[in-house]
Design a protein around this motif. Structure first.
Motif, PDB file in Angstrom:
ATOM      1  N   ALA A 339       0.827  -1.208   0.000  1.00  0.00           N
ATOM      2  CA  ALA A 339       0.000   0.000   0.000  1.00  0.00           C
ATOM      3  C   ALA A 339       0.864   1.262   0.000  1.00  0.00           C
ATOM      4  O   ALA A 339       0.566   2.245  -0.696  1.00  0.00           O
ATOM      5  CB  ALA A 339      -0.927  -0.006   1.216  1.00  0.00           C
ATOM      6  N   LYS A 340       1.953   1.240   0.740  1.00  0.00           N
ATOM      7  CA  LYS A 340       2.857   2.387   0.790  1.00  0.00           C
ATOM      8  C   LYS A 340       3.514   2.616  -0.569  1.00  0.00           C
ATOM      9  O   LYS A 340       3.633   3.761  -1.029  1.00  0.00           O
ATOM     10  CB  LYS A 340       3.919   2.156   1.867  1.00  0.00           C
ATOM     11  CG  LYS A 340       4.867   3.320   2.058  1.00  0.00           C
ATOM     12  CD  LYS A 340       5.854   3.027   3.185  1.00  0.00           C
ATOM     13  CE  LYS A 340       6.822   4.188   3.369  1.00  0.00           C
ATOM     14  NZ  LYS A 340       7.788   3.918   4.480  1.00  0.00           N
ATOM     15  N   GLN A 341       3.932   1.520  -1.210  1.00  0.00           N
ATOM     16  CA  GLN A 341       4.547   1.636  -2.529  1.00  0.00           C
ATOM     17  C   GLN A 341       3.544   2.171  -3.547  1.00  0.00           C
ATOM     18  O   GLN A 341       3.881   3.048  -4.365  1.00  0.00           O
ATOM     19  CB  GLN A 341       5.077   0.271  -2.974  1.00  0.00           C
ATOM     20  CG  GLN A 341       6.276  -0.224  -2.179  1.00  0.00           C
ATOM     21  CD  GLN A 341       6.664  -1.646  -2.532  1.00  0.00           C
ATOM     22  OE1 GLN A 341       5.853  -2.414  -3.050  1.00  0.00           O
ATOM     23  NE2 GLN A 341       7.904  -1.999  -2.261  1.00  0.00           N
ATOM     24  N   GLU A 342       2.328   1.655  -3.507  1.00  0.00           N
ATOM     25  CA  GLU A 342       1.301   2.110  -4.445  1.00  0.00           C
ATOM     26  C   GLU A 342       0.961   3.575  -4.233  1.00  0.00           C
ATOM     27  O   GLU A 342       0.766   4.328  -5.190  1.00  0.00           O
ATOM     28  CB  GLU A 342       0.054   1.237  -4.306  1.00  0.00           C
ATOM     29  CG  GLU A 342       0.252  -0.195  -4.804  1.00  0.00           C
ATOM     30  CD  GLU A 342      -0.963  -1.070  -4.570  1.00  0.00           C
ATOM     31  OE1 GLU A 342      -1.829  -0.660  -3.762  1.00  0.00           O
ATOM     32  OE2 GLU A 342      -1.040  -2.150  -5.187  1.00  0.00           O
ATOM     33  N   ALA A 343       0.912   3.999  -2.951  1.00  0.00           N
ATOM     34  CA  ALA A 343       0.621   5.407  -2.656  1.00  0.00           C
ATOM     35  C   ALA A 343       1.744   6.306  -3.169  1.00  0.00           C
ATOM     36  O   ALA A 343       1.484   7.392  -3.717  1.00  0.00           O
ATOM     37  CB  ALA A 343       0.435   5.590  -1.153  1.00  0.00           C
ATOM     38  N   ALA A 344       2.989   5.861  -3.017  1.00  0.00           N
ATOM     39  CA  ALA A 344       4.123   6.654  -3.507  1.00  0.00           C
ATOM     40  C   ALA A 344       4.092   6.749  -5.026  1.00  0.00           C
ATOM     41  O   ALA A 344       4.365   7.823  -5.593  1.00  0.00           O
ATOM     42  CB  ALA A 344       5.433   6.024  -3.028  1.00  0.00           C
ATOM     43  N   LYS A 346       1.435   6.510  -6.935  1.00  0.00           N
ATOM     44  CA  LYS A 346       0.304   7.365  -7.313  1.00  0.00           C
ATOM     45  C   LYS A 346       0.657   8.840  -7.121  1.00  0.00           C
ATOM     46  O   LYS A 346       0.347   9.687  -7.970  1.00  0.00           O
ATOM     47  CB  LYS A 346      -0.931   7.015  -6.494  1.00  0.00           C
ATOM     48  CG  LYS A 346      -2.184   7.802  -6.890  1.00  0.00           C
ATOM     49  CD  LYS A 346      -3.382   7.356  -6.082  1.00  0.00           C
ATOM     50  CE  LYS A 346      -4.647   8.058  -6.574  1.00  0.00           C
ATOM     51  NZ  LYS A 346      -4.543   9.532  -6.500  1.00  0.00           N
ATOM     52  N   ALA A 347       1.310   9.141  -5.994  1.00  0.00           N
ATOM     53  CA  ALA A 347       1.692  10.529  -5.733  1.00  0.00           C
ATOM     54  C   ALA A 347       2.670  11.022  -6.797  1.00  0.00           C
ATOM     55  O   ALA A 347       2.583  12.180  -7.251  1.00  0.00           O
ATOM     56  CB  ALA A 347       2.314  10.638  -4.343  1.00  0.00           C
ATOM     57  N   ASP A 350       0.673  11.577  -9.982  1.00  0.00           N
ATOM     58  CA  ASP A 350      -0.145  12.791  -9.876  1.00  0.00           C
ATOM     59  C   ASP A 350       0.713  14.042 -10.033  1.00  0.00           C
ATOM     60  O   ASP A 350       0.314  15.012 -10.690  1.00  0.00           O
ATOM     61  CB  ASP A 350      -0.865  12.821  -8.522  1.00  0.00           C
ATOM     62  CG  ASP A 350      -1.957  11.769  -8.429  1.00  0.00           C
ATOM     63  OD1 ASP A 350      -2.337  11.211  -9.478  1.00  0.00           O
ATOM     64  OD2 ASP A 350      -2.411  11.486  -7.294  1.00  0.00           O
TER      65      ASP A 350
END
Length: 360
Positions: A339-344, A346-347, A350
């Motif tokens: 989840a942390k990797q995916e959030a990074a 995505k950020a 973006d």
């Protein structure tokens, strides 16, 4: 009465006076580290840097002085070692013999080895010196094992400090017994969970015959479950090793050999189960023998190395069929990492999209 052979404060062999030193060995009456704060806030308040050697095995902690641990930090460290298998520390020059023994006793009664040379003042401190050890591969090198598994109450934790290291070579490798269990197929797990194995001190009996050295106590043989529950983590692990496990009980000799060869092969060859530690002077490694195996790498001749080890006696091994597994416990951690990797990612995407929009 003949004098005890002593070289530079190291007792090499028993005599009439100390032939029963190891008879004092007993089992732990409590489980160090069980039930502590899962976040281990007291311990990590002092940690300045954490290096995980692999996702599931081995961590190096900086900022910790083992001789200065509070009682709460010592308990949390025991739990962390059981979770990570082995934990490494650098620059522990103030962990002298007195503090070495004190740290071990915080976690349980200390083991006196029935054969390996020990410190004259503190028989609980064994001395691993390449100058005096027997010239055999069943020394500290090239011999996958968990410490003193031939005892009725084998080691829980071992605390090893090297005071002299070779200019090159002399690493130690650990292998993860939790992960070995988790990777087995269910039919093999079911088979092994119903079996016991005899762990023997045969190699030391042989060394007694070939070296002429006398023991410090009885050389035991003991029967333990093949699959063991770690009482700190509650996880299952395989509990046999290539050095001390003589046979699987209740099966034919051919079946026993097949099981031991197969599991031993996984311990030795599965690189994903292993981490390697490059020693420096005054480095310390502490590991949980209930769920791991280790071996020294015999590649440092003509150099020498000298280490001192304290071994904590654990509980009598047991298997609880309702035990958990490292794999199951790891799921939440793995999901958080993903989840942390995916959030990074995505950020980052973006931010790139926003920059493109601004320049369009």
């Amino acid at each position: 009465m003949s004098p005890t052979p002593v070289v530079h404060g190291i007792v090499l062999s028993g005599d009439e006076k100390d032939a029963s030193l190891a008879e004092r060995n007993t089992h732990a009456t409590r489980v160090a580290g069980k039930g502590v704060d899962p976040e281990k806030k007291a311990l990590f308040a002092s940690v300045t840097k954490r290096i995980d050697y692999s996702p599931k095995l081995g961590t190096e902690l900086h900022g910790i002085k083992l001789a200065q641990l509070t009682d709460q930090q010592a308990e949390e460290l025991a739990a962390f070692i059981s979770e990570r298998g082995v934990v490494f520390f650098r620059d522990q020059d103030d962990l002298d013999n007195k503090e070495h023994v004190r740290l071990g006793r915080r976690w349980g009664p200390l083991h006196v080895h029935p054969f390996v040379p020990h410190n004259q003042q503190d028989p609980e401190i064994i001395v691993l010196d390449s100058r005096i050890s027997p010239p055999t591969r069943f020394n500290t090198n090239d011999s996958w094992h968990s410490d003193v598994s031939f005892e009725p109450a084998p080691a829980s934790y071992s605390i090893l400090k090297f005071e002299e290291i070779p200019e090159s070579g002399g690493n130690t490798i650990w292998s993860n017994g939790y992960e070995l269990y988790d990777d087995l197929s269910q039919p093999i797990k079911t088979l092994l969970e119903g079996l016991t194995a005899t762990h023997s001190s045969d190699i030391f009996k042989l060394l007694v015959q070939t070296s002429g050295r006398k023991t410090f106590g009885q050389l035991n043989d003991s029967v333990h479950p093949v699959i063991r529950t770690n009482p700190v983590t509650g996880w299952k692990s395989v509990f046999i090793n290539p050095v001390f496990t003589r046979e699987i009980n209740g099966v034919t000799p051919a079946e026993s050999k097949w099981i031991l060869d197969y599991l031993g092969d996984l311990i030795v060859k599965k690189l994903q189960y292993q981490v390697r530690f490059n020693w420096e002077k005054n480095s310390v490694a502490i590991w949980d023998n209930r769920s791991n195996y280790h071996t020294g790498v015999p590649d440092f001749k003509p150099y020498h190395r000298r280490g001192v080890r304290v071994t904590v006696s654990g509980e009598i091994p047991y298997y609880d069929p309702n035990s958990g597994t490292q794999a199951k416990a790891w799921e939440a951690t793995a999901n958080a990492i993903i989840a942390k990797q995916e959030a990074a990612e995505k950020a980052k995407a973006d931010a790139e999209a926003n920059n493109s929009a601004k320049t369009a």
